[in-house]
Write a protein that holds these residues in place. Structure first.
Motif, PDB file in Angstrom:
ATOM      1  N   LEU A  48      12.954  95.791  72.532  1.00 24.15           N
ATOM      2  CA  LEU A  48      14.312  95.230  72.427  1.00 24.15           C
ATOM      3  C   LEU A  48      14.261  93.974  71.563  1.00 24.15           C
ATOM      4  O   LEU A  48      13.327  93.192  71.649  1.00 24.15           O
ATOM      5  N   LYS A  49      15.280  93.798  70.776  1.00 25.91           N
ATOM      6  CA  LYS A  49      15.309  92.580  69.953  1.00 25.91           C
ATOM      7  C   LYS A  49      16.197  91.582  70.680  1.00 25.91           C
ATOM      8  O   LYS A  49      17.391  91.807  70.846  1.00 25.91           O
ATOM      9  N   MET A  50      15.575  90.476  71.115  1.00 29.47           N
ATOM     10  CA  MET A  50      16.310  89.488  71.893  1.00 29.47           C
ATOM     11  C   MET A  50      16.737  88.354  70.972  1.00 29.47           C
ATOM     12  O   MET A  50      16.285  88.260  69.824  1.00 29.47           O
ATOM     13  N   ASN A  51      17.567  87.483  71.546  1.00 26.98           N
ATOM     14  CA  ASN A  51      17.909  86.275  70.818  1.00 26.98           C
ATOM     15  C   ASN A  51      16.697  85.362  70.845  1.00 26.98           C
ATOM     16  O   ASN A  51      16.259  84.907  71.908  1.00 26.98           O
ATOM     17  N   ASP A  74      15.430  83.064  74.103  1.00 25.58           N
ATOM     18  CA  ASP A  74      14.265  83.681  74.707  1.00 25.58           C
ATOM     19  C   ASP A  74      13.141  82.666  74.835  1.00 25.58           C
ATOM     20  O   ASP A  74      12.520  82.513  75.896  1.00 25.58           O
ATOM     21  N   GLU A  75      12.896  81.952  73.748  1.00 26.15           N
ATOM     22  CA  GLU A  75      11.826  80.939  73.729  1.00 26.15           C
ATOM     23  C   GLU A  75      12.096  79.886  74.788  1.00 26.15           C
ATOM     24  O   GLU A  75      11.213  79.530  75.576  1.00 26.15           O
ATOM     25  N   TYR A  91      17.266  80.814  89.416  1.00 25.48           N
ATOM     26  CA  TYR A  91      17.663  80.364  88.080  1.00 25.48           C
ATOM     27  C   TYR A  91      18.285  81.520  87.308  1.00 25.48           C
ATOM     28  O   TYR A  91      19.357  81.382  86.703  1.00 25.48           O
ATOM     29  N   GLY A  92      17.567  82.635  87.317  1.00 23.67           N
ATOM     30  CA  GLY A  92      18.043  83.803  86.563  1.00 23.67           C
ATOM     31  C   GLY A  92      19.418  84.230  87.034  1.00 23.67           C
ATOM     32  O   GLY A  92      20.324  84.475  86.231  1.00 23.67           O
ATOM     33  N   ALA A  93      19.588  84.262  88.368  1.00 23.72           N
ATOM     34  CA  ALA A  93      20.849  84.736  88.926  1.00 23.72           C
ATOM     35  C   ALA A  93      21.983  83.785  88.566  1.00 23.72           C
ATOM     36  O   ALA A  93      23.081  84.224  88.219  1.00 23.72           O
ATOM     37  N   ARG A  94      21.697  82.473  88.638  1.00 17.25           N
ATOM     38  CA  ARG A  94      22.747  81.495  88.324  1.00 17.25           C
ATOM     39  C   ARG A  94      23.209  81.639  86.867  1.00 17.25           C
ATOM     40  O   ARG A  94      24.404  81.670  86.581  1.00 17.25           O
ATOM     41  N   LEU A  95      22.213  81.737  85.978  1.00 22.24           N
ATOM     42  CA  LEU A  95      22.540  81.873  84.556  1.00 22.24           C
ATOM     43  C   LEU A  95      23.372  83.134  84.325  1.00 22.24           C
ATOM     44  O   LEU A  95      24.405  83.117  83.651  1.00 22.24           O
ATOM     45  N   TYR A  96      22.879  84.219  84.923  1.00 16.31           N
ATOM     46  CA  TYR A  96      23.515  85.514  84.750  1.00 16.31           C
ATOM     47  C   TYR A  96      24.946  85.473  85.287  1.00 16.31           C
ATOM     48  O   TYR A  96      25.888  85.940  84.645  1.00 16.31           O
ATOM     49  N   CYS A  97      25.084  84.866  86.457  1.00 15.93           N
ATOM     50  CA  CYS A  97      26.378  84.784  87.126  1.00 15.93           C
ATOM     51  C   CYS A  97      27.354  84.008  86.241  1.00 15.93           C
ATOM     52  O   CYS A  97      28.507  84.417  86.032  1.00 15.93           O
ATOM     53  N   LEU A  98      26.850  82.886  85.703  1.00 15.20           N
ATOM     54  CA  LEU A  98      27.668  82.043  84.824  1.00 15.20           C
ATOM     55  C   LEU A  98      28.181  82.862  83.641  1.00 15.20           C
ATOM     56  O   LEU A  98      29.372  82.834  83.308  1.00 15.20           O
ATOM     57  N   LYS A  99      27.271  83.623  83.044  1.00 13.57           N
ATOM     58  CA  LYS A  99      27.655  84.401  81.868  1.00 13.57           C
ATOM     59  C   LYS A  99      28.668  85.464  82.245  1.00 13.57           C
ATOM     60  O   LYS A  99      29.629  85.696  81.516  1.00 13.57           O
ATOM     61  N   LEU A 115      28.544  86.938  74.505  1.00 10.87           N
ATOM     62  CA  LEU A 115      28.257  88.371  74.481  1.00 10.87           C
ATOM     63  C   LEU A 115      26.914  88.635  73.813  1.00 10.87           C
ATOM     64  O   LEU A 115      26.114  89.450  74.287  1.00 10.87           O
ATOM     65  N   PHE A 116      26.623  87.894  72.751  1.00 11.59           N
ATOM     66  CA  PHE A 116      25.362  88.150  72.057  1.00 11.59           C
ATOM     67  C   PHE A 116      24.170  87.571  72.799  1.00 11.59           C
ATOM     68  O   PHE A 116      23.055  88.061  72.668  1.00 11.59           O
ATOM     69  N   LEU A 117      24.419  86.507  73.594  1.00 14.43           N
ATOM     70  CA  LEU A 117      23.306  85.930  74.372  1.00 14.43           C
ATOM     71  C   LEU A 117      23.088  86.690  75.671  1.00 14.43           C
ATOM     72  O   LEU A 117      22.065  86.532  76.322  1.00 14.43           O
ATOM     73  N   PHE A 118      24.064  87.485  76.040  1.00 10.28           N
ATOM     74  CA  PHE A 118      24.040  88.128  77.360  1.00 10.28           C
ATOM     75  C   PHE A 118      22.802  88.993  77.610  1.00 10.28           C
ATOM     76  O   PHE A 118      22.178  88.871  78.675  1.00 10.28           O
ATOM     77  N   PRO A 119      22.397  89.866  76.680  1.00 12.46           N
ATOM     78  CA  PRO A 119      21.260  90.751  76.970  1.00 12.46           C
ATOM     79  C   PRO A 119      19.990  89.985  77.328  1.00 12.46           C
ATOM     80  O   PRO A 119      19.253  90.401  78.228  1.00 12.46           O
ATOM     81  N   THR A 120      19.722  88.873  76.672  1.00 13.66           N
ATOM     82  CA  THR A 120      18.505  88.104  76.957  1.00 13.66           C
ATOM     83  C   THR A 120      18.504  87.642  78.412  1.00 13.66           C
ATOM     84  O   THR A 120      17.537  87.851  79.160  1.00 13.66           O
ATOM     85  N   THR A 121      19.614  87.024  78.818  1.00 11.16           N
ATOM     86  CA  THR A 121      19.713  86.545  80.205  1.00 11.16           C
ATOM     87  C   THR A 121      19.617  87.707  81.175  1.00 11.16           C
ATOM     88  O   THR A 121      18.936  87.611  82.190  1.00 11.16           O
ATOM     89  N   ALA A 122      20.306  88.783  80.832  1.00 14.02           N
ATOM     90  CA  ALA A 122      20.327  89.932  81.731  1.00 14.02           C
ATOM     91  C   ALA A 122      18.922  90.471  81.936  1.00 14.02           C
ATOM     92  O   ALA A 122      18.553  90.842  83.054  1.00 14.02           O
ATOM     93  N   LEU A 123      18.113  90.456  80.871  1.00 11.67           N
ATOM     94  CA  LEU A 123      16.756  90.980  80.986  1.00 11.67           C
ATOM     95  C   LEU A 123      15.931  90.119  81.941  1.00 11.67           C
ATOM     96  O   LEU A 123      15.265  90.632  82.841  1.00 11.67           O
TER      97      LEU A 123
END
Lengths: 181, 553
Positions: free
Chosen positions: B306-309, B313-314, B377-385, B429-437
């Motif tokens: 997958l190509k992430m942002n 990602d970094e 952390y992941g859930a909070r970020l994801y939830c926010l998005k 929308l474009f940052l979403f896949p990275t967080t979701a992963l």
């Protein structure tokens, strides 16, 4: 045991034995035939041949061992939990109705329903797979409302005799029930 | 009408005499309880029946006479009939046995001749058994007949106290114990239990267990067990069958729990198993951290093609890597003390296996704290998005969420608002896949831990709630817990009434467990499966269980 020969809904012969102990106490025993030997042999052979085929590819003896264990355990479970050899309906006027079924392994389960809980014994129709079958059942009274039926207890559940056999049992049951209000 | 006579099997060969028993109210049936032999003085019989009736609360009376074949001589007929005038009754049964017949004959005096049905029962089994479902109410005439029979037989225990060695004026046949037996140990235990119970209840009152926090499963288990002990050590004796069974179940489960705990302790403290465990624990934690690090490195590249942002990602990867670094140093700081902690923690097994398991569950929670952190952390970020995206999607369509009315209203936005909103939407929308992963991976890790903890909790719950006493009672004394009765034909001869044998149908093991399960603060998942999946999808934090005591606002 000598008894009248009937057939069940699939056409297999079953035997009905009526014993009248007294004017108000009768016992009906429905005996199903034993498991045919050919069925057992076919079942065992098919599993073992399959296991042997797998063994030829994998060359692992665990397959054979597990096949033998599976056959033994499934046969035991079948005999102990599934195969009902005899079903008995024992109706005692003024006391109640007792249903018992004895499994091929010798295990017996018995339920006794008191007469004051019984509303009636009737023959009912039911849709079973793709056919309509008749079955004998005991209607239980609702304790709060004596006219209503709270639940239905089917009789001869595993042997499933045909209507002509059920009629015979039904008539004698009604004879006894009508004598004992 | 059919007259039913419940006749005890032990009186089949009794000497001739008087039948003592009780008529069942509302039914045309009688229960025979005992036979009083000849010779007797009628006054004494009457007084004795009076005494037993008041002691047991059952209306006892003389039902009739019983005669064996040896005494079937001439003149006996009249004698038997005369007995009736001494003990005036509405109905008088004359039961007799004849030579060459197994069955009894019975005639009823002063009544239209009806059919008679003898039901033989085992007096001891019926006396001791408890019919299910349990009813605590008083006898009711419209109640089921069998229930009344069981109740009458179990209530008339005072009648069975008279045994054959007693040298009284009356001799009777009924079920007899083999004489009173006593054991010094049992008596001493009974004596000792009173002060023991008092001290335990005093101690429990002193201990401030109520405000112990409910987050740690060890504390929950502690408060749960203390409740059990409080119930056990209450000075009142158990009234009724179900309360007695509850107490016995709790006692047996505590004892079994402690026995298992001591076994565990024996295993732990012999052969230095503790230090072996401690030595294995730190490398294991290290290993988990290393695996996590590798996982993060993988995520920071191009996971599964997958190509992430790249930038986000970094940032995320470095953040988590730093966290793991912190965690590893923490573990290494802790490592000298792990053995001592385990040594003292192992002592908790002395309180019971359930305590050890609860402690293990807590330790798992503490040791996998980093996974929990990542997940949060992941859930909070994801939830926010997710929330951002959903509200901006509404803006996109010219709608907005009306908080006051709790519904979606249409709304006219300015051009600037629309522009900024659309821009933000695109970025999110474009940052979403990275967080979701990241969210997906850490949620899976968290779920693993939750499943492990759930299994531990279920085990503890099983130990707490399994009714071991009831199961043992069912296995050893099957007649004590009766589901019902079963009848079989005992003897069917011409010109004798029908004789049936009544046996006790024991309760099946599954229903024993269902009936007698000790109620627990069970840690069942509050959410249904669909609800759980929904929560996971939206990014709300999930917890494996909720305790009933947690207040919800």
């Amino acid at each position: 045991m000598e008894g009248e020969s009937f057939t069940d809904i699939n056409g297999t012969p079953i035997f009905l034995d009526c014993q009248s102990h007294s004017t108000f106490c009768r016992e009906f025993t429905v005996t199903s035939p034993k498991v045919p030997v050919t069925k057992v042999i076919v079942f065992t052979c098919s599993i073992w041949l399959l296991a042997y085929a797998v063994f030829l590819f994998t060359e692992d003896t665990v397959v054979l061992t597990s096949a033998i264990l599976i056959t033994l355990v499934s046969m035991m479970l079948y005999v102990h939990l599934v195969k009902v050899e005899q079903e008995t309906l024992f109706i005692i006027g003024s006391l109640g109705v007792q249903m018992s079924s004895s499994y091929a392994s010798g295990r017996e389960t018995t339920t006794f329903i008191e007469l004051n809980k019984i509303k009636d014994i009737v023959i009912n129709e039911a849709i079973y797979m793709h056919q309509i079958i008749y079955y004998l059942c005991v209607l239980l009274k609702d304790p709060s409302d004596p006219d209503a039926v709270s639940s239905v207890v089917p009789l001869f559940q595993s042997s499933k005799p045909r209507l002509n056999c059920l009629m015979k049992v039904y008539r004698s049951c009604q004879e006894i029930l009508s004598k004992c209000p | 009408m059919v007259l039913k006579i419940f006749y005890p099997q032990c009186c089949n060969l009794a000497n001739s005499g008087l039948l003592i028993g009780s008529w069942i109210q509302g039914h045309n049936s009688a229960v025979v309880l005992a036979v009083v032999h000849y010779p007797f003085i009628p006054g004494q019989v009457k007084r004795y029946i009076q005494q037993v009736s008041t002691a047991s609360g059952v209306k006892l009376s003389v039902l009739g006479s019983w005669s064996l074949p040896s005494e079937a001589e001439k003149g006996v007929e009249n004698f038997l009939r005369d007995l009736r005038t001494i003990f005036p009754q509405d109905r008088w049964l004359q039961i007799s046995r004849k030579m060459g017949q197994t069955g009894f004959n019975c005639s009823i005096l002063d009544r239209s001749q009806g059919t008679i049905l003898f039901v033989h029962y085992d007096q001891r089994n019926v006396m001791l058994s408890q019919l299910h479902p349990i009813q605590t109410e008083e006898l009711d005439p419209s109640d089921s007949e069998l229930r009344q029979v069981f109740q009458i037989v179990s209530l008339s225990q005072p009648l069975f106290l008279l045994d054959r060695y007693d040298d009284g004026p009356l001799k009777s046949t009924h079920w007899q114990s083999g004489g009173q037996e006593a054991s010094i140990i049992v008596e001493l235990l009974k004596m000792a239990s009173v002060p023991l119970c008092l001290t335990i209840s005093c101690l429990l009152h002193l201990l401030p267990l109520n405000f112990l926090c409910s987050k740690l499963s060890t504390c929950v288990q502690l408060s749960y067990r203390s409740d059990h002990l409080r119930a056990l050590s209450s000075p009142k004796t158990a009234v009724g069958h179900s309360e007695f069974m509850r107490k016995a179940n709790v006692l047996v489960s505590i004892l079994v729990d402690m026995a298992l705990g001591f076994l565990l302790m024996y295993w732990l403290y012999s052969d230095n198993h503790i230090s072996m465990l401690a030595n294995a624990l730190v490398p294991a934690a290290d290993h988990v951290a290393k695996e996590l690090e590798e996982l993060l490195q993988w995520l920071m590249g191009a996971p599964a093609g997958l190509k992430m942002n790249r930038a986000l990602d970094e940032v995320l990867g470095r953040f988590f890597l730093y966290h793991i670094h912190l965690w590893i140093s923490y573990i290494h700081l802790m490592s000298p003390f792990v053995e001592t902690i385990l040594w003292y923690g192992g002592l908790s097994a002395g309180l019971g296996l359930s305590f050890a398991l609860a402690l293990l569950s807590d330790m798992v929670a503490l040791l996998t704290f980093h996974i929990y952190c990542f997940y949060v952390y992941g859930a909070r970020l994801y939830c926010l998005k997710i929330y951002g995206l959903s509200s901006l999607w509404r803006l996109f369509r010219g709608k907005k969420w009306n908080v006051l009315r709790q519904r979606v209203d249409s709304c006219s936005y300015d051009l600037d608002q629309l522009f900024i909103g659309t821009l933000l939407f695109t970025i999110l929308l474009f940052l979403f896949p990275t967080t979701a992963l990241y969210y997906l991976v850490f949620t899976l890790l968290r779920l693993l831990v939750v499943v492990l903890q759930g299994i531990l909790h279920l085990t503890v719950d099983l130990i707490n709630s399994l009714p071991l006493f009831a199961v043992a009672l069912r296995l050893t004394r099957f007649y004590r817990l009766a589901e019902g009765v079963k009848f079989s034909v005992l003897c069917d001869e011409p010109d004798t009434p029908l004789h049936l044998l009544m046996e006790i149908n024991p309760l099946s093991c599954a229903s024993v467990i269902k009936t007698y399960r000790t109620p627990t603060y069970s840690c069942y998942p509050k959410d249904s499966w669909t609800n759980l999946v929904k929560k996971l999808f939206v990014g709300e934090l999930i917890y494996p269980w909720k305790h009933k005591t947690i207040k919800t606002d």
